[in-house]
Every structure is written in structure tokens, then in C-alpha cells.
Design an enzyme around this catalytic site. Sequence first.
Site, PDB file in Angstrom:
ATOM      1  N   MET A  81       5.591 -24.851  26.639  1.00 54.28           N
ATOM      2  CA  MET A  81       6.668 -24.591  27.592  1.00 54.28           C
ATOM      3  C   MET A  81       6.449 -25.359  28.886  1.00 54.28           C
ATOM      4  O   MET A  81       7.045 -25.053  29.923  1.00 54.28           O
ATOM      5  CB  MET A  81       6.837 -23.081  27.811  1.00 54.28           C
ATOM      6  CG  MET A  81       7.375 -22.414  26.534  1.00 54.28           C
ATOM      7  SD  MET A  81       7.435 -20.620  26.579  1.00 54.28           S
ATOM      8  CE  MET A  81       9.016 -20.358  27.391  1.00 54.28           C
ATOM      9  N   LYS A  82       5.595 -26.379  28.814  1.00 58.80           N
ATOM     10  CA  LYS A  82       5.383 -27.257  29.976  1.00 58.80           C
ATOM     11  C   LYS A  82       6.420 -28.374  29.952  1.00 58.80           C
ATOM     12  O   LYS A  82       7.128 -28.565  28.958  1.00 58.80           O
ATOM     13  CB  LYS A  82       3.960 -27.819  29.937  1.00 58.80           C
ATOM     14  CG  LYS A  82       2.921 -26.727  30.178  1.00 58.80           C
ATOM     15  CD  LYS A  82       1.513 -27.213  29.907  1.00 58.80           C
ATOM     16  CE  LYS A  82       0.542 -26.028  30.008  1.00 58.80           C
ATOM     17  NZ  LYS A  82      -0.790 -26.347  29.489  1.00 58.80           N
ATOM     18  N   HIS A 115       5.201 -20.593  31.255  1.00 59.27           N
ATOM     19  CA  HIS A 115       4.145 -21.410  31.896  1.00 59.27           C
ATOM     20  C   HIS A 115       4.352 -22.849  31.474  1.00 59.27           C
ATOM     21  O   HIS A 115       4.261 -23.120  30.288  1.00 59.27           O
ATOM     22  CB  HIS A 115       2.774 -20.901  31.444  1.00 59.27           C
ATOM     23  CG  HIS A 115       1.630 -21.745  31.893  1.00 59.27           C
ATOM     24  ND1 HIS A 115       1.146 -21.716  33.179  1.00 59.27           N
ATOM     25  CD2 HIS A 115       0.873 -22.675  31.240  1.00 59.27           C
ATOM     26  CE1 HIS A 115       0.109 -22.549  33.280  1.00 59.27           C
ATOM     27  NE2 HIS A 115      -0.065 -23.152  32.126  1.00 59.27           N
ATOM     28  N   ASN A 163       2.163 -24.880  39.141  1.00 55.73           N
ATOM     29  CA  ASN A 163       0.762 -24.646  38.791  1.00 55.73           C
ATOM     30  C   ASN A 163      -0.132 -25.626  39.561  1.00 55.73           C
ATOM     31  O   ASN A 163       0.171 -26.824  39.607  1.00 55.73           O
ATOM     32  CB  ASN A 163       0.635 -24.901  37.271  1.00 55.73           C
ATOM     33  CG  ASN A 163      -0.713 -24.561  36.701  1.00 55.73           C
ATOM     34  OD1 ASN A 163      -1.254 -23.500  36.968  1.00 55.73           O
ATOM     35  ND2 ASN A 163      -1.274 -25.465  35.920  1.00 55.73           N
ATOM     36  N   GLU A 164      -1.189 -25.094  40.182  1.00 50.12           N
ATOM     37  CA  GLU A 164      -2.269 -25.924  40.736  1.00 50.12           C
ATOM     38  C   GLU A 164      -1.801 -26.974  41.753  1.00 50.12           C
ATOM     39  O   GLU A 164      -2.126 -28.154  41.632  1.00 50.12           O
ATOM     40  CB  GLU A 164      -3.030 -26.610  39.587  1.00 50.12           C
ATOM     41  CG  GLU A 164      -3.622 -25.598  38.607  1.00 50.12           C
ATOM     42  CD  GLU A 164      -4.270 -26.240  37.375  1.00 50.12           C
ATOM     43  OE1 GLU A 164      -4.494 -27.457  37.371  1.00 50.12           O
ATOM     44  OE2 GLU A 164      -4.544 -25.500  36.416  1.00 50.12           O
ATOM     45  N   GLU A 271      -5.241 -16.664  32.913  1.00 57.12           N
ATOM     46  CA  GLU A 271      -5.838 -17.573  31.912  1.00 57.12           C
ATOM     47  C   GLU A 271      -7.298 -17.205  31.684  1.00 57.12           C
ATOM     48  O   GLU A 271      -8.196 -18.051  31.750  1.00 57.12           O
ATOM     49  CB  GLU A 271      -5.725 -19.034  32.386  1.00 57.12           C
ATOM     50  CG  GLU A 271      -4.299 -19.464  32.660  1.00 57.12           C
ATOM     51  CD  GLU A 271      -4.149 -20.928  33.054  1.00 57.12           C
ATOM     52  OE1 GLU A 271      -5.087 -21.730  32.825  1.00 57.12           O
ATOM     53  OE2 GLU A 271      -3.083 -21.276  33.595  1.00 57.12           O
ATOM     54  N   TRP A 318      -6.853 -16.760  27.662  1.00 51.76           N
ATOM     55  CA  TRP A 318      -6.432 -18.146  27.426  1.00 51.76           C
ATOM     56  C   TRP A 318      -6.880 -18.615  26.032  1.00 51.76           C
ATOM     57  O   TRP A 318      -7.691 -19.524  25.887  1.00 51.76           O
ATOM     58  CB  TRP A 318      -6.918 -19.070  28.541  1.00 51.76           C
ATOM     59  CG  TRP A 318      -6.019 -20.275  28.646  1.00 51.76           C
ATOM     60  CD1 TRP A 318      -6.357 -21.586  28.450  1.00 51.76           C
ATOM     61  CD2 TRP A 318      -4.615 -20.271  28.975  1.00 51.76           C
ATOM     62  NE1 TRP A 318      -5.252 -22.389  28.610  1.00 51.76           N
ATOM     63  CE2 TRP A 318      -4.165 -21.611  28.930  1.00 51.76           C
ATOM     64  CE3 TRP A 318      -3.682 -19.269  29.276  1.00 51.76           C
ATOM     65  CZ2 TRP A 318      -2.834 -21.979  29.186  1.00 51.76           C
ATOM     66  CZ3 TRP A 318      -2.355 -19.641  29.534  1.00 51.76           C
ATOM     67  CH2 TRP A 318      -1.958 -20.972  29.488  1.00 51.76           C
TER      68      TRP A 318
HETATM   69  O1  9MR Z   1      -5.304 -25.042  27.210  1.00 49.15           O
HETATM   70  C1  9MR Z   1      -4.263 -25.971  27.478  1.00 49.15           C
HETATM   71  C2  9MR Z   1      -4.393 -27.183  26.567  1.00 49.15           C
HETATM   72  O2  9MR Z   1      -4.212 -26.794  25.215  1.00 49.15           O
HETATM   73  C3  9MR Z   1      -3.344 -28.233  26.949  1.00 49.15           C
HETATM   74  O3  9MR Z   1      -3.575 -29.410  26.198  1.00 49.15           O
HETATM   75  C4  9MR Z   1      -3.435 -28.543  28.438  1.00 49.15           C
HETATM   76  C5  9MR Z   1      -2.326 -29.508  28.863  1.00 49.15           C
HETATM   77  O4  9MR Z   1      -1.062 -28.969  28.584  1.00 49.15           O
HETATM   78  O5  9MR Z   1      -3.336 -27.367  29.215  1.00 49.15           O
HETATM   79  C6  9MR Z   1      -4.330 -26.397  28.930  1.00 49.15           C
HETATM   80  O6  9MR Z   1      -4.102 -25.244  29.712  1.00 49.15           O
HETATM   81  C7  9MR Z   1      -4.265 -25.380  31.118  1.00 49.15           C
HETATM   82  C8  9MR Z   1      -3.222 -24.511  31.785  1.00 49.15           C
HETATM   83  O7  9MR Z   1      -1.942 -24.885  31.349  1.00 49.15           O
HETATM   84  C9  9MR Z   1      -3.332 -24.590  33.291  1.00 49.15           C
HETATM   85  N1  9MR Z   1      -4.651 -24.248  33.751  1.00 49.15           N
HETATM   86  C10 9MR Z   1      -5.743 -24.991  33.102  1.00 49.15           C
HETATM   87  C11 9MR Z   1      -5.655 -24.875  31.577  1.00 49.15           C
HETATM   88  C12 9MR Z   1      -6.777 -25.645  30.920  1.00 49.15           C
HETATM   89  O8  9MR Z   1      -6.643 -27.006  31.184  1.00 49.15           O
END
Ligand code: 9MR
Length: 361
Positions: A81-82, A115, A163-164, A271, A318
Site C-alpha cells: 500500500m506504498k 501504510h 513516514n520518516e 512496526e 512487523w
Molecule cells: O519490511 C518492509 C519491506 O518488506 C519493504 O521491502 C520495504 C520497502 O517497501 O519496507 C519495509 O518496511 C519498512 C516500513 O515500511 C517503514 N519502516 C521501516 C520498515 C523496514 O524497512
Amino acid sequence: MRSSLSLSGILLGLLALSAVGCDADSGMDEVTPDPNRDYPALKTLAVHPVGVAIQAVHLSSTERTTVIKKVFNSITAEWEMKMNPISVGPGSYNWSGADALVDFAEENGMQVHGHTLVWHQTTPSWMENFGGDDEAFEEAVKEYMMTVIARYKGRVVSWDVINEAFDDERGELRNSVFRQRMGDDYIARLFRYAREADPDLLLFYNDYGLTWSLPKRRAVMRMLDDFQERGIPIDGVGLQMHMAWDGPPLEEITETIDEVVKRGLKLHLSELDVRINTDGNLQSWNEERGNIQKERVKELVAAFNRIPEEQRFAITLWGLRDPDTWLIDFYDRPEWPLLFDARLLPKPAYYGFVEALQEAQ
Ligand code: 9MR
């Protein structure tokens, strides 16, 4: 007598062989002795939602979905969902993964936390290299947000709007394409657009490291105060909680939680995972570290359960099983940071979560 002994000997031998063969054949990824075995489900013990981050590909495994449905009542898409998986070009969308996850949640009465609408690490390349002027860029971002929020209106209860957005060292705004194109006040406008798209949606700011990076924590708190002064809509904060067996200390965590709580916002521990192989010395699961991991999960869940009930948004793991974790690739070493092992059996950390919930009742 002799012959019957040797017959039972042969039978035992065959049984043993078939058991070994079973383990060897099915591999860690497939074996599920009994996903329905009797352990208490977190969702029935908690007064708040308990979530897990999953991927659409996981939905084809009944072993997994059985555990997910039994234990959790909220899901977050680990990546589908990004922006980059959804936004394949200007005005062009791929909904396959996101739809599958939202459908699954709906069919099973689980809530979905969205998210994330914006994250500098998952910006599609067409947006990163946007050809038009800044105004057109902002229009494109807004259109993306409006379209995604509208598609899942009433089915996704909350979204991480961004995010971040702040760096670790000085708590400065990251110099993302969003900041470059939209200016320093861009986050406030993202929140306004999200509220405009759906007045009922809960809007979150999500980040890591607010516990251990004081500059980042201060910057985020300044932003929250500023939003509240200016009437910029925001409902909650997601503290990611990528933790380890040896840190951050509980006091840093509770200080951060208190900062969010005193601003009247909802709190999402969004997470959660707890590394045990921070030094890289472990080649296999380690009971001692695993028990420390259990205590860390327990103290965190207990701290969450001490805040006012209406501010407890959710706790989200997570990932489901240890081998699914992003941390193995990220640090390029073995890791066991989650609540279920490779065979989908609950670990000591699971029982840490259970105990904290039982003690909070
Ligand atoms: O765990 C997630 C990984 O599978 C994806 O490839 C990555 C990019 O979309 O994102 C990871 O999740 C992140 C989360 O969305 C934001 N906080 C950090 C998490 C770990 O990188």
C-alpha cells in the site's frame, strides 16, 4: 518372540525414518504441526487492536492465514500500500496487492491500517523525476492521495500520511523530493489533503528512533505542537518500535510514549520487532536471548496498556514468522525478532505479550 521383536524394531525404524524424511522434505517454511493448537489469541485478550504486517503472497498459505485470523484483528500491508507499488505512472494505478489485503481483512472482520501515503524511500521514479513545475507536482501528489484514500474509504480505518520525514542526527526535515517541490510546510498540507479526502479517516505520523534520537523526538513533538496550534488535522503517532534485546531502555520508550499521550493523540506501536542477534554472534535460536526478548515485549505491552484506553490505537508486529522479517536481508545475518517461529509456533515473546495483557486486565 525373536521375530516379533525384530518386526517391531523394523516398524519403529520405519517410523523414525519417515519422521526424519518429513522434516527434511517439507523444510522450515512449510511445516505446520498444528496451527490451531491451543494457545491464547492476543486479540481476545487485548482491549486494543493487535495487528500484523503481511504481504498479499502470504494469503495463499492456509497455515499462515489460520494463525493470522486466530491471533490478530488488524493488518498493515508490509509494502503493497506504498506509493511505488500502487502508482505505476501519472494517473495510473496498480491495486492488485492492496485490494487483496483489504479484501482479506474485510472478509475476516479485521481492521486495516494504511501504510503509507508518502515515504521518501518508496517514491515512484516518475514522481522523483517529475517533469512539470512545483505546482503540478503538488497536484500530482494530492491526486494520488485523494484517489488512494477514496478507493479504501470506510474499509481502511487509518493511514500513515507520511513516514520518516525527519533525520536521525539533527531532527531536520529530510530533503526529499516532497520537501524540495512543496517547501518546508509540506507535511501540514499532506495532512490537510488527507482530511479533505475523508473526514472520518484517522491520520497518523509514523517514524522510527524517536526513543533514542532526542533531536528527532524534539522535532516531531515541535511539529505536533505546531499542528495543534494551527489546527492542522492529525489523530495519532506511530512509533515503529524496531527494538533489540539490549535497547533502547524502557525509560526512553516510556518518555516518548508520554510525550505523545500528553498531546492527547492516539498511539500506534506500529512496526514491532525485537532483534536478538545485534552482535551477529548467533547462528541459531538462543533461549537466553529469547527470554530477554520475551521480557522486552512484555514490558513494552505493559507500558502501552498503562496509557488511557482511548489513546491505545494498536500494537502491530512487523511480520508474522521469524524467517519473514526484513531484518535478515537488512543486516545480512540470521535473526529471530518476531512472535512466531519458522513453524508458526508461538515463541516465548508471544507469551510475554500474553502475560502483559493478562496482567493489565
Ligand atoms: O519490511 C518492509 C519491506 O518488506 C519493504 O521491502 C520495504 C520497502 O517497501 O519496507 C519495509 O518496511 C519498512 C516500513 O515500511 C517503514 N519502516 C521501516 C520498515 C523496514 O524497512
